[in-house]
Design a protein around this motif. Structure first.
Motif, PDB file in Angstrom:
ATOM      1  N   PRO A  42      -7.884  20.933  -2.747  1.00  0.00           N
ATOM      2  CA  PRO A  42      -8.426  22.292  -2.929  1.00  0.00           C
ATOM      3  C   PRO A  42      -7.818  23.264  -1.915  1.00  0.00           C
ATOM      4  CG  PRO A  42     -10.040  20.850  -1.866  1.00  0.00           C
ATOM      5  CD  PRO A  42      -8.870  19.999  -2.238  1.00  0.00           C
ATOM      6  N   ASN A  43      -7.737  24.503  -2.283  1.00  0.00           N
ATOM      7  CA  ASN A  43      -7.237  25.589  -1.435  1.00  0.00           C
ATOM      8  C   ASN A  43      -5.804  25.354  -0.960  1.00  0.00           C
ATOM      9  OD1 ASN A  43      -9.739  26.784  -1.686  1.00  0.00           O
ATOM     10  ND2 ASN A  43     -10.526  25.794   0.164  1.00  0.00           N
ATOM     11  N   GLY A  44      -4.971  24.724  -1.771  1.00  0.00           N
ATOM     12  CA  GLY A  44      -3.574  24.536  -1.437  1.00  0.00           C
ATOM     13  C   GLY A  44      -3.295  23.486  -0.388  1.00  0.00           C
ATOM     14  N   THR A  45      -4.268  22.678  -0.052  1.00  0.00           N
ATOM     15  CA  THR A  45      -4.039  21.615   0.931  1.00  0.00           C
ATOM     16  C   THR A  45      -3.446  20.401   0.251  1.00  0.00           C
ATOM     17  OG1 THR A  45      -6.266  20.746   0.632  1.00  0.00           O
ATOM     18  CG2 THR A  45      -5.960  22.363   2.382  1.00  0.00           C
ATOM     19  N   ILE A  46      -2.868  19.542   1.052  1.00  0.00           N
ATOM     20  CA  ILE A  46      -2.265  18.304   0.552  1.00  0.00           C
ATOM     21  C   ILE A  46      -3.111  17.138   1.060  1.00  0.00           C
ATOM     22  CG2 ILE A  46      -0.222  16.836   0.569  1.00  0.00           C
ATOM     23  CD1 ILE A  46       0.518  19.340  -0.741  1.00  0.00           C
ATOM     24  N   LEU A  47      -3.550  16.297   0.114  1.00  0.00           N
ATOM     25  CA  LEU A  47      -4.304  15.097   0.472  1.00  0.00           C
ATOM     26  C   LEU A  47      -3.417  13.875   0.248  1.00  0.00           C
ATOM     27  CD1 LEU A  47      -7.715  15.887  -1.283  1.00  0.00           C
ATOM     28  CD2 LEU A  47      -7.162  16.149   1.134  1.00  0.00           C
ATOM     29  N   MET A  48      -3.646  12.826   1.024  1.00  0.00           N
ATOM     30  CA  MET A  48      -2.883  11.580   0.858  1.00  0.00           C
ATOM     31  C   MET A  48      -3.799  10.534   0.205  1.00  0.00           C
ATOM     32  SD  MET A  48       0.089  12.270   1.959  1.00  0.00           S
ATOM     33  CE  MET A  48       0.964  10.754   2.231  1.00  0.00           C
ATOM     34  N   GLU A  49      -3.359   9.988  -0.940  1.00  0.00           N
ATOM     35  CA  GLU A  49      -4.095   8.919  -1.605  1.00  0.00           C
ATOM     36  C   GLU A  49      -3.334   7.626  -1.424  1.00  0.00           C
ATOM     37  OE1 GLU A  49      -4.995   9.445  -5.696  1.00  0.00           O
ATOM     38  OE2 GLU A  49      -6.513  10.976  -5.321  1.00  0.00           O
ATOM     39  N   THR A  50      -4.060   6.546  -1.185  1.00  0.00           N
ATOM     40  CA  THR A  50      -3.433   5.237  -0.999  1.00  0.00           C
ATOM     41  C   THR A  50      -3.717   4.377  -2.225  1.00  0.00           C
ATOM     42  OG1 THR A  50      -3.762   5.412   1.377  1.00  0.00           O
ATOM     43  CG2 THR A  50      -3.309   3.217   0.495  1.00  0.00           C
ATOM     44  N   HIS A  51      -2.663   3.784  -2.772  1.00  0.00           N
ATOM     45  CA  HIS A  51      -2.769   2.908  -3.932  1.00  0.00           C
ATOM     46  C   HIS A  51      -2.269   1.523  -3.554  1.00  0.00           C
ATOM     47  CE1 HIS A  51      -3.598   6.200  -6.716  1.00  0.00           C
ATOM     48  NE2 HIS A  51      -2.721   6.906  -5.993  1.00  0.00           N
ATOM     49  N   LYS A  52      -2.975   0.515  -4.041  1.00  0.00           N
ATOM     50  CA  LYS A  52      -2.585  -0.870  -3.779  1.00  0.00           C
ATOM     51  C   LYS A  52      -1.778  -1.382  -4.965  1.00  0.00           C
ATOM     52  CE  LYS A  52      -5.270  -4.846  -3.677  1.00  0.00           C
ATOM     53  NZ  LYS A  52      -6.388  -5.650  -3.203  1.00  0.00           N
ATOM     54  N   THR A  53      -0.600  -1.931  -4.704  1.00  0.00           N
ATOM     55  CA  THR A  53       0.267  -2.467  -5.749  1.00  0.00           C
ATOM     56  C   THR A  53       0.442  -3.966  -5.527  1.00  0.00           C
ATOM     57  OG1 THR A  53       1.478  -0.382  -5.784  1.00  0.00           O
ATOM     58  CG2 THR A  53       2.523  -2.254  -6.861  1.00  0.00           C
ATOM     59  N   VAL A  54       0.137  -4.756  -6.571  1.00  0.00           N
ATOM     60  CA  VAL A  54       0.287  -6.203  -6.494  1.00  0.00           C
ATOM     61  C   VAL A  54       1.366  -6.608  -7.476  1.00  0.00           C
ATOM     62  CG1 VAL A  54      -0.884  -8.414  -6.795  1.00  0.00           C
ATOM     63  CG2 VAL A  54      -2.137  -6.470  -5.898  1.00  0.00           C
ATOM     64  N   GLY A  55       2.304  -7.398  -7.008  1.00  0.00           N
ATOM     65  CA  GLY A  55       3.392  -7.791  -7.880  1.00  0.00           C
ATOM     66  C   GLY A  55       3.686  -9.276  -7.826  1.00  0.00           C
TER      67      GLY A  55
ATOM     68  N   TYR B 214       0.866  -1.172   0.000  1.00  0.00           N
ATOM     69  CA  TYR B 214       0.000   0.000   0.000  1.00  0.00           C
ATOM     70  C   TYR B 214       0.903   1.222   0.000  1.00  0.00           C
ATOM     71  CZ  TYR B 214      -3.760  -3.206   1.057  1.00  0.00           C
ATOM     72  OH  TYR B 214      -4.657  -4.229   0.998  1.00  0.00           O
ATOM     73  N   ASN B 215       0.812   1.995  -1.041  1.00  0.00           N
ATOM     74  CA  ASN B 215       1.642   3.186  -1.177  1.00  0.00           C
ATOM     75  C   ASN B 215       0.786   4.431  -1.004  1.00  0.00           C
ATOM     76  OD1 ASN B 215       3.824   1.535  -1.856  1.00  0.00           O
ATOM     77  ND2 ASN B 215       3.282   1.580  -4.033  1.00  0.00           N
ATOM     78  N   SER B 216       1.220   5.310  -0.137  1.00  0.00           N
ATOM     79  CA  SER B 216       0.537   6.592   0.041  1.00  0.00           C
ATOM     80  C   SER B 216       1.331   7.661  -0.664  1.00  0.00           C
ATOM     81  CB  SER B 216       0.408   6.927   1.523  1.00  0.00           C
ATOM     82  OG  SER B 216      -0.415   5.985   2.157  1.00  0.00           O
ATOM     83  N   MET B 217       0.637   8.493  -1.383  1.00  0.00           N
ATOM     84  CA  MET B 217       1.326   9.573  -2.077  1.00  0.00           C
ATOM     85  C   MET B 217       0.530  10.861  -1.924  1.00  0.00           C
ATOM     86  SD  MET B 217       0.599   8.264  -5.977  1.00  0.00           S
ATOM     87  CE  MET B 217       1.644   9.426  -6.714  1.00  0.00           C
ATOM     88  N   PRO B 218       1.241  11.952  -1.754  1.00  0.00           N
ATOM     89  CA  PRO B 218       0.544  13.235  -1.601  1.00  0.00           C
ATOM     90  C   PRO B 218       0.039  13.747  -2.940  1.00  0.00           C
ATOM     91  CG  PRO B 218       2.913  13.532  -1.445  1.00  0.00           C
ATOM     92  CD  PRO B 218       2.669  12.061  -1.592  1.00  0.00           C
ATOM     93  N   VAL B 219      -1.151  14.291  -2.915  1.00  0.00           N
ATOM     94  CA  VAL B 219      -1.717  14.918  -4.111  1.00  0.00           C
ATOM     95  C   VAL B 219      -2.276  16.271  -3.691  1.00  0.00           C
ATOM     96  CG1 VAL B 219      -2.265  12.796  -5.361  1.00  0.00           C
ATOM     97  CG2 VAL B 219      -3.927  13.734  -3.771  1.00  0.00           C
ATOM     98  N   PRO B 220      -2.181  17.247  -4.581  1.00  0.00           N
ATOM     99  CA  PRO B 220      -2.688  18.579  -4.219  1.00  0.00           C
ATOM    100  C   PRO B 220      -4.212  18.567  -4.107  1.00  0.00           C
ATOM    101  CG  PRO B 220      -1.832  18.570  -6.469  1.00  0.00           C
ATOM    102  CD  PRO B 220      -1.556  17.225  -5.894  1.00  0.00           C
TER     103      PRO B 220
END
Length: 191
Positions: free
Chosen positions: A112-125, A104-110
């Motif tokens: 609204p109003n200049g805030t930073i949100l964290m999105e979680t992506h699932k990676t299967v390998g 599970y990888n969390s990455m920051p994404v911009p």
């Protein structure tokens, strides 16, 4: 001389009734050497039929010649089609079990109003040089060969064997498909 040679060659290529110096019986003989025909060559029907005699089954020495042999072939083909369906589901189950490297990888994404949100992506390998991948490869080869066998059996146009393929595939799907995983992503949103 040239016209006669062209007429002979045209007769050999398309079987038209052009005049030649050879009697017509010579061109239609199935036992004559050099014509590419074997004396025991069987012609397959190109329409559906329900015959139990002279039905070739995959290999040259495997010919059905009686109702008892057809019943045995029906059962064998039925179980082969069931095996094929089971193999497809088994490969899916093995693939899910072998994909243990879930991250599970969390990455920051911009936001609204200049805030930073964290999105979680699932990676299967899965690794290419691993035992599970080698097993999947071998099972894939078996699945492809069995699928071609079933296709060739169906192409005999024998009604009994076609029913065996269809009934075996349906029965196999009924017994094995309930193990098939249904993936429901709870992060999906409808707007």
């Amino acid at each position: 001389f040239l016209n006669l040679s062209v007429l002979k060659m045209s007769h050999h290529m398309n079987g038209s009734m052009l005049p030649t110096s050879h009697p017509p019986e010579h061109h239609h003989s199935t036992t004559a050497s050099g014509h590419g025909h074997e004396p025991d060559m069987m012609m397959m029907a190109m329409t559906f039929h329900f015959s139990c005699e002279n039905v070739p089954l995959l290999f040259s020495g495997l010919t059905i010649n009686s109702p008892g042999e057809m019943a045995g072939a029906f059962v064998a083909v039925f179980f082969l089609a069931m095996f094929y369906e089971g193999l497809k589901i088994a490969r899916e189950c093995l693939l899910r079990k072998s994909q243990v490297s879930i991250r599970y990888n969390s990455m920051p994404v911009p936001g609204p109003n200049g805030t930073i949100l964290m999105e979680t992506h699932k990676t299967v390998g899965q690794q290419m040089l691993s035992l599970p991948h080698l097993l999947q490869t071998v099972l894939h080869i078996i699945q492809v060969v069995v699928s071609y066998f079933l296709m060739l059996i169906f192409m005999t146009y024998n009604g009994y064997l076609c029913i065996a393929v269809a009934a075996g595939a349906g029965t196999g799907y009924f017994f094995f498909s309930w193990k098939k995983a249904v993936v429901v992503d709870i992060t999906e949103h409808c707007h």
